[in-house]
Design an enzyme around this catalytic site. Structure first.
Site, short mmCIF file in Angstrom:
data_model
loop_
_atom_site.label_atom_id
_atom_site.label_comp_id
_atom_site.label_asym_id
_atom_site.label_seq_id
_atom_site.Cartn_x
_atom_site.Cartn_y
_atom_site.Cartn_z
CG ASP A 95 44.21 43.85 39.31
OD1 ASP A 95 44.41 45.01 38.87
OD2 ASP A 95 43.37 43.03 38.97
CG ASP A 97 40.20 46.19 36.12
OD1 ASP A 97 39.48 47.21 35.87
OD2 ASP A 97 40.48 45.36 35.79
CG ASP A 282 40.49 41.17 41.98
OD1 ASP A 282 40.17 40.29 43.00
OD2 ASP A 282 40.47 40.83 40.83
#
Ligand SMILES: [Zn+2]
Ligand SMILES: [Zn+2]
Length: 374
Positions: A95, A97, A282
């Site tokens: 992930d 972000d 992450d």
């Protein structure tokens, strides 16, 4: 969310799942996955087993979930409690972000929304200018720079996975997260059995965490006998050399200077290099082997965009390509202090005005708390 807003948003989502079910990424081993979903104003429902595509379609049409998730893991008994599921393996996921990248643009497109009077203003504010309330929420609206920077991290990650970890390009699926980042899924059998700690180590590796000077030839004692990596070397040694020297012609001279500067100075250099050459993912997502991860092709209720598969990340424009809700006009009272550009049309800024906008823009602003249905 107010009832009239719920009905507008759910109507648009239902229409999407009716018209675009082909965009849903049907997971492999679908019957061994755990599904979860949420409805607007509702809690998370987990431990749902789905046997086939038909059942998934039925769930989306019947429940009109605001968000749908599917486990990266596969189990013998996906609908049982976690301890009884019998874990079989999990896809490797990542992930990225924009909110985690510390970008300076963030404040320009963050909107504070007062929890009491719902007044909105650009940037962070400690107390509402209108009513004095100190309760507010901060929402982030569409930003091209955030997407561009997330793409940079995504491409770094792909490069490391392919060159260092033996994962092939075609085994990496890249998705826009539906809000402000990207999700990657690796479909490769040799990684699916990794346990959580091994995935944490892998996350550290791609992030370039915990690098020490010795790995790159710098000696603590007998410093003058150090030999730094050369440009073009494999993996992190090559990337570090490239970052240190920039070009082959400068390498020898700079290498001598860096060795002279000593061990501690080199450690500082390695630490600061992490932001540039490490992939900023992450790590909590990657190490979680029981995660339910947003379903590919589903709608993200933070924006009303879909988690869209990117075939060409450079050309991908989320504010056009992933905006797939209806075009019909909807009437809203908009209170959106920043201008938004979706599908090459500009909306706002609006200050408590009644406007008629395409459904996708209405849903976007409602999801961000910056508009309300009439
Ligand atoms: Zn207020
Ligand atoms: Zn930004």
């Amino acid at each position: 969310m107010l009832e009239k807003d719920v009905s507008l948003v759910e109507g648009a989502i239902k229409e999407y799942y009716f018209n675009h079910f082909d965009l849903i990424g049907i997971p492999s081993k679908i019957s061994q996955r755990e599904f979860g979903y949420q409805k607007i104003n509702g809690g998370m429902i987990r431990h749902v087993a789905i046997n086939d595509i038909k059942e998934l379609h039925l769930l989306l049409m019947r429940e009109t979930p605001s968000d749908v998730y599917c486990s990266n893991a596969y189990y013998s008994f996906p609908s049982m409690p976690m301890s009884e599921k019998d874990w079989k393996g999990a896809d490797l996921i990542f992930d990225i972000d924009a909110k985690d990248l510390g970008l300076s643009c963030r404040n320009d497109h963050s909107v504070s929304r007062c929890s009491e009077c719902h007044d909105t203003v650009i940037g962070k504010q400690t107390a509402c200018a209108k009513c004095g309330s100190t309760k507010s929420e901060l929402v982030s609206v569409a930003c091209k720079n955030c997407i561009a920077e997330s793409k940079v991290e995504t491409k770094k990650l792909i490069q490391i996975l392919v060159s260092d970890l033996g994962i092939r390009d075609e085994e990496i699926e890249v998705y826009f997260s539906g809000n402000e980042g990207f999700h990657l899924r690796v479909v490769n059998n040799s990684y699916e059995i990794l346990e959580s700690q091994q995935r944490a180590d892998l996350a550290d590796y791609v992030m370039f965490n915990g690098a020490i000077p010795e790995t790159f030839g710098m000696k603590k004692q007998n410093n003058s006998k150090s030999t730094l990596p050369e440009m073009g070397e494999f993996g992190w040694r090559g990337r570090v050399a490239e970052n240190l020297f920039g070009s082959k012609s400068k390498a020898a001279k700079m290498s001598r200077q860096i060795i002279l500067d000593g061990y501690s100075a080199f450690q500082v250099r390695l630490d600061s290099m992490r932001q540039t050459i490490g992939a900023r993912i992450d790590p909590k997502v990657t190490m979680d082997i029981h995660r339910i991860f947003r379903l590919e092709g589903s709608i993200n209720s933070k924006s009303g965009f879909s988690k869209f598969k990117c075939k060409n990340i450079d050309e991908f424009d989320p504010f056009t390509d992933a905006v797939l809700l209806g075009e019909e006009k909807a009437e809203v009272i908009a209170n959106c202090p920043v201008q938004i550009k979706l599908k090459n049309k500009k909306f706002g800024p609006y200050s408590n005005e009644r406007v008629s906008v395409p459904k996708y823009a209405a849903v976007y602003m409602i999801c961000k708390g910056l508009a309300s249905a009439v």
